[in-house]
Design an enzyme around this catalytic site. Structure first.
Site, mmCIF file in Angstrom:
data_model
loop_
_atom_site.group_PDB
_atom_site.id
_atom_site.type_symbol
_atom_site.label_atom_id
_atom_site.label_comp_id
_atom_site.label_asym_id
_atom_site.label_seq_id
_atom_site.Cartn_x
_atom_site.Cartn_y
_atom_site.Cartn_z
ATOM 1 N N ASP A 34 12.495 -4.437 6.081
ATOM 2 C CA ASP A 34 13.888 -4.465 6.557
ATOM 3 C C ASP A 34 14.858 -3.830 5.559
ATOM 4 O O ASP A 34 16.023 -4.241 5.466
ATOM 5 C CB ASP A 34 14.315 -5.908 6.876
ATOM 6 N N LYS A 79 1.747 2.018 -4.219
ATOM 7 C CA LYS A 79 1.216 0.937 -3.367
ATOM 8 C C LYS A 79 2.393 0.013 -3.093
ATOM 9 O O LYS A 79 2.482 -1.063 -3.685
ATOM 10 C CB LYS A 79 0.130 0.131 -4.088
ATOM 11 N N HIS A 112 -0.194 7.826 -5.301
ATOM 12 C CA HIS A 112 -0.817 6.621 -5.875
ATOM 13 C C HIS A 112 0.054 5.366 -5.748
ATOM 14 O O HIS A 112 -0.336 4.292 -6.211
ATOM 15 C CB HIS A 112 -1.140 6.901 -7.365
#
Lengths: 218, 218
Positions: free
Chosen positions: A157, A152, A150
């Site tokens: 870099d 996100k 779940h």
């Protein structure tokens, strides 16, 4: 004490030292400014804006579409992602936004090493970008577990974390109340990077045991 | 120049000034340490632990249940929440975790001003805590819009932000891969507080136009 001192260009030397000191101070200040960690929050829903200027090739003609071409939370999110030069780690529950999909493909074409972890239940939804990104040659790994992957988040870099409540879907970007934090403090970036590497290795298809009983377990 | 200076206890005065300076430096250092912003990340799923010691009344007998009573991401999240002394703002898409519900009720009983914003579609789900919190006298406001109120954040005493991917459900806590950031940097806390106040005012039932056509719009 030292006769003839007056004859030496001490004033010039003093001036030069002062100038050098000033230059050094400015350099340190500039370096400090450059190193000050970015701390930014984006709130959604985002007004619909045209991302062509961000996603187009350099030197291409301005987009003639009637959408506004100004700033928006989505435009800022795209700019932060597109700042990647070397690597992009993505850990995304749902990924169906065409604009964010184009940004990731653009980075891949520019030679940025993109790695993507996603949730098995959501990767085959209508409009999912996962298939296209795989076809473009981007490495994707996913779970086959009863719990959701779940997260996100994105890591640019290995030094900029982009995380929040926002799933990378047009519904979330245009209709939901959502937040995204842009973070450069190592106290956050490093644990997220470690979490990504942990999941990446765990879902390595060479070792992972995919099992067909997932649906029954739910 | 000033005859008799030698007779004055300048050495004592110098010693006193030095002592005062040192004390001041230690004070500033302590203050700085106290003020250093907390930066912490919690990853889920959390092992199932017993939160009775955190949620029980002071002096109550130790919980005899067979669950482990040690540390866990959920225990840490509960501890951060329970540190509230004055105010708790909650902006939660889904809220069905009984442990987190008990923590919020405990804070309300202790006199902490709790305000809760939630999503209309998810507040009536089985196991939702929203009804119980309302019955306990906690102020709750919600939308009636086609987009989701998808935030999942809490603000403790207007100075600590708790935000991430985690919905406050047992499924998310025990089964999903989730993240929660504990943040005290003003660059994040202040925009989230402003976002909360914006939503709180917008959903003020005295002014808000609830409309029954939501389902058709979806």
């Amino acid at each position: 004490m030292w006769p003839g001192l007056e004859a030496l260009p001490w004033r010039w030397a003093g001036g030069a030292a002062l100038g050098l000191g000033l230059a050094l101070a400015l350099l340190v200040r500039g370096w400090r400014r450059r190193r000050a960690p970015r701390r930014e929050v984006l709130f959604f829903p985002s007004p619909v804006t045209c991302p062509a200027a961000l996603l187009g090739e350099p030197g291409s003609a301005p987009c003639p579409c009637p959408l506004p071409h100004g700033d928006s939370p989505l435009a800022r999110l795209l700019r932060r992602l597109l700042s990647a030069r070397r690597s992009l780690e993505l850990c995304l529950f749902a990924f169906s936004s065409p604009q964010l999909g184009r940004a990731v493909q653009l980075l891949h074409r520019r030679g940025v090493r993109v790695r993507l972890v996603t949730d098995s239940d959501y990767m085959a939804l209508p409009g999912s970008q996962i298939g296209r990104l795989r076809q473009a040659g981007i490495q994707v790994r996913h779970d086959q577990e009863s719990g959701y992957m779940h997260h996100k988040f994105a890591i640019v870099d290995k030094k900029m974390l982009i995380t929040g409540s926002l799933n990378w879907t047009t519904q979330a970007i245009q209709n939901n109340r959502e937040n995204v934090l842009i973070v450069e403090d190592a106290e956050y970036v490093e644990p997220f990077l470690a979490e990504f590497e942990r999941i990446w290795e765990e879902y390595n298809p060479a070792n992972y045991t995919f099992f067909p009983t997932k649906k029954e377990q739910k």
